[in-house]
Every structure is written in C-alpha cells, then in structure tokens.
Design a protein around this motif. Structure first.
Motif, PDB file in Angstrom:
ATOM      1  N   GLN A   1      26.877  48.986  38.374  1.00  0.00           N
ATOM      2  CA  GLN A   1      26.380  48.350  39.665  1.00  0.00           C
ATOM      3  C   GLN A   1      27.571  47.501  39.899  1.00  0.00           C
ATOM      4  N   ALA A   2      28.083  47.729  41.161  1.00  0.00           N
ATOM      5  CA  ALA A   2      29.344  46.776  41.576  1.00  0.00           C
ATOM      6  C   ALA A   2      28.694  45.895  42.665  1.00  0.00           C
ATOM      7  N   THR A   3      29.379  44.726  42.659  1.00  0.00           N
ATOM      8  CA  THR A   3      29.022  43.528  43.533  1.00  0.00           C
ATOM      9  C   THR A   3      30.175  43.111  44.144  1.00  0.00           C
ATOM     10  N   LEU A   4      30.134  42.409  45.221  1.00  0.00           N
ATOM     11  CA  LEU A   4      31.274  41.451  45.815  1.00  0.00           C
ATOM     12  C   LEU A   4      31.778  40.507  44.884  1.00  0.00           C
ATOM     13  N   GLN A   5      30.564  39.822  44.380  1.00  0.00           N
ATOM     14  CA  GLN A   5      31.228  38.699  43.446  1.00  0.00           C
ATOM     15  C   GLN A   5      31.986  39.031  42.124  1.00  0.00           C
ATOM     16  N   MET A   6      31.765  40.495  41.964  1.00  0.00           N
ATOM     17  CA  MET A   6      32.673  40.938  40.621  1.00  0.00           C
ATOM     18  C   MET A   6      34.231  41.283  40.992  1.00  0.00           C
ATOM     19  N   VAL A   7      34.167  41.871  42.450  1.00  0.00           N
ATOM     20  CA  VAL A   7      35.691  42.236  42.687  1.00  0.00           C
ATOM     21  C   VAL A   7      36.515  40.955  43.345  1.00  0.00           C
ATOM     22  N   ALA A   8      35.686  40.046  44.015  1.00  0.00           N
ATOM     23  CA  ALA A   8      36.163  39.173  44.805  1.00  0.00           C
ATOM     24  C   ALA A   8      37.314  38.214  43.958  1.00  0.00           C
ATOM     25  N   PRO A   9      37.168  37.679  42.810  1.00  0.00           N
ATOM     26  CA  PRO A   9      38.180  36.968  42.251  1.00  0.00           C
ATOM     27  C   PRO A   9      39.548  37.929  42.027  1.00  0.00           C
ATOM     28  N   GLY A  10      39.538  39.260  41.464  1.00  0.00           N
ATOM     29  CA  GLY A  10      40.465  39.839  41.455  1.00  0.00           C
ATOM     30  C   GLY A  10      41.338  40.010  42.733  1.00  0.00           C
ATOM     31  N   ILE A  11      40.578  40.159  43.835  1.00  0.00           N
ATOM     32  CA  ILE A  11      41.254  40.333  45.085  1.00  0.00           C
ATOM     33  C   ILE A  11      42.003  38.967  45.570  1.00  0.00           C
ATOM     34  N   ALA A  12      41.278  37.959  45.093  1.00  0.00           N
ATOM     35  CA  ALA A  12      41.756  36.694  45.568  1.00  0.00           C
ATOM     36  C   ALA A  12      43.037  36.291  44.975  1.00  0.00           C
ATOM     37  N   GLU A  13      42.891  36.721  43.722  1.00  0.00           N
ATOM     38  CA  GLU A  13      44.197  36.374  42.740  1.00  0.00           C
ATOM     39  C   GLU A  13      45.080  37.281  43.095  1.00  0.00           C
ATOM     40  N   ALA A  14      45.094  38.501  43.729  1.00  0.00           N
ATOM     41  CA  ALA A  14      46.008  39.398  44.208  1.00  0.00           C
ATOM     42  C   ALA A  14      46.789  38.821  45.733  1.00  0.00           C
ATOM     43  N   LEU A  15      45.593  38.237  46.208  1.00  0.00           N
ATOM     44  CA  LEU A  15      46.200  37.772  47.829  1.00  0.00           C
ATOM     45  C   LEU A  15      46.953  36.480  47.535  1.00  0.00           C
ATOM     46  N   ILE A  16      46.643  35.741  46.354  1.00  0.00           N
ATOM     47  CA  ILE A  16      47.607  34.506  46.137  1.00  0.00           C
ATOM     48  C   ILE A  16      49.039  34.772  46.165  1.00  0.00           C
ATOM     49  N   ALA A  17      49.349  35.985  45.522  1.00  0.00           N
ATOM     50  CA  ALA A  17      50.644  36.546  45.516  1.00  0.00           C
ATOM     51  C   ALA A  17      51.397  36.452  46.802  1.00  0.00           C
TER      52      ALA A  17
END
Length: 233
Positions: A162-178
C-alpha cells in the motif's frame, strides 16, 4: 505537531550516493567562491595598478628614469609595468648595439611587448576556466543525485503493498535538494565567470592600447636617432 520536512534530516537520511553528490557540490561551491574572491582582488589590483602607472608614465617623466626606478625595486614587474619594461629593455638593447633602423627597433620592442602582454593576460585568466567548468557541470551533478534519489524512492515504493505519498515524499524531497544545491553552486560561478571574462577583455584592450601608444613613442625616438646617425655620418 510538525508535519513538515526538515531540511537537515533529509540530507542526513539521504542515501550514501546522494550525500556524496551533495558533498561534492558543497566542495565545488566553496572552491568557486574562493576563486571569485581571489580573482576579484587580482583584477581590481591589475586595473588600479594600470591607472597608477599610466598616470606616472604620462606625467612627462623621462622613460630611462622610469625604467631605472622600476628595475631598482627588484621585484618582478607586472601589468603595464611588465609591458613597459620589456619594450624599453628591447629598445635599449638595440640602441646599445647601434641598430639605427627605426623599423627594426620598433618591431623588436613591439614583439617583446606582445610576449609580455600574452603572459599578463594568462595570469589574469588563471582559474577562470575552472570557474566556467564548475558553472557548467554543477547542475548535471545535482541532476544525477536527483535522478538517483527518485529512482531509489520509487524502488522502495514498489516493495510495499500500500503506497502513500507520505512514504515517497521524503525520498523525492531529498533528491530535489541535490538539484537545488547544483544550481546554488552553478549560478554564482557562471555570473562571476561572465563578469570576470568581460573585465579581463577590457584590461587586455587597455594594455593593448598602451602598447600601441608606447610603440609610437619608441618609433619616434628611433627615427630621431636614425636621422642623427645619418647626419653625423
């Protein structure tokens, strides 16, 4: 209760490769700012020294006296002083060797000043190519970190039922910081490079104008000597 994403936590929790990308970008940013500060100081000194020397040169001082003053200081001349000393030294050498051809004397002095001009401009352009490189590659390094981070986030997302936005948001956010850090490193480097390159071009033009004016002065003196030599003969 704070539901926001903490910037520091995102960096600390990022994957090793993304952290390595971020560290690389921080290092490039520090290097670029060190170059910016150093080049700004160097170019500013070159311009002020040129104005100071020209003021002395056009004050009507005897050229032999001016050459002796610069040579007596012992330290290696730079900027317009380097052009002047190289040209006048060659002029004096021809004079000492009793070369009376005005064209030959002037061409020799002009050639010596061209070599000095090339050396001085090379000094002014030191590290500018590296600054341009930082401005060019930093966004791509940041983008690589972003792509890797997003790919890792989606791979982890595919492993849960069961995937949620809350699960993927931190990973995407840390990637965008780069990506953000890549732009942070690149933008000042590109702006500084363009500004410094333009300033070096203006200084080079300033040096070249002085070189031509000084060549004309030496040419007039060489003609005078040539005429006196012909009369005495």
């Amino acid at each position: 209760m704070d539901s926001g994403l903490n910037f520091i936590d995102l960096i600390l929790k990022a994957s090793f490769l993304v952290q390595l990308v971020m560290l690389t970008l921080v290092a490039l940013s520090v290097i670029s700012w060190a170059i910016i500060i150093q080049r700004r100081k160097t170019l500013g000194h070159a311009l002020s020294s040129a104005k100071k020397f020209e003021s002395r040169f056009w004050s009507g001082v005897d050229l032999s006296k001016l050459y002796s003053e610069i040579s007596a200081r012992g330290n290696k001349s730079e900027g317009l002083e380097a052009l002047f000393t190289s040209g006048f030294k060659e002029f004096a050498r021809h004079k000492k060797n009793n070369v009376h051809s005005a064209g030959m004397v002037t061409e020799g002095a002009h050639r010596a000043m061209r070599v000095a001009l090339s050396r001085e401009i090379e000094k002014l352009e030191t590290s500018l190519s590296f600054l341009a490189t930082i401005g060019s590659i930093s966004p791509y390094i940041g983008l690589f970190g972003t792509v890797w981070g997003i790919m890792t986030a989606f791979i982890a997302l595919g492993e849960v039922k069961q995937a949620t936005l809350q699960m993927v948001a931190p990973g995407i956010a840390e990637a965008l910081i780069a990506t953000a850090m890549g732009l942070f490193a690149a933008i000042p480097a590109v702006i500084a490079y363009n500004r410094f390159a333009n300033k070096v071009e203006k200084i080079e033009s300033h040096y070249a104008n002085f070189m031509e004016e000084f060549s004309n002065i030496l040419h007039r003196q060489a003609i005078t000597q040539e005429v006196k030599s012909n009369v005495s003969a």
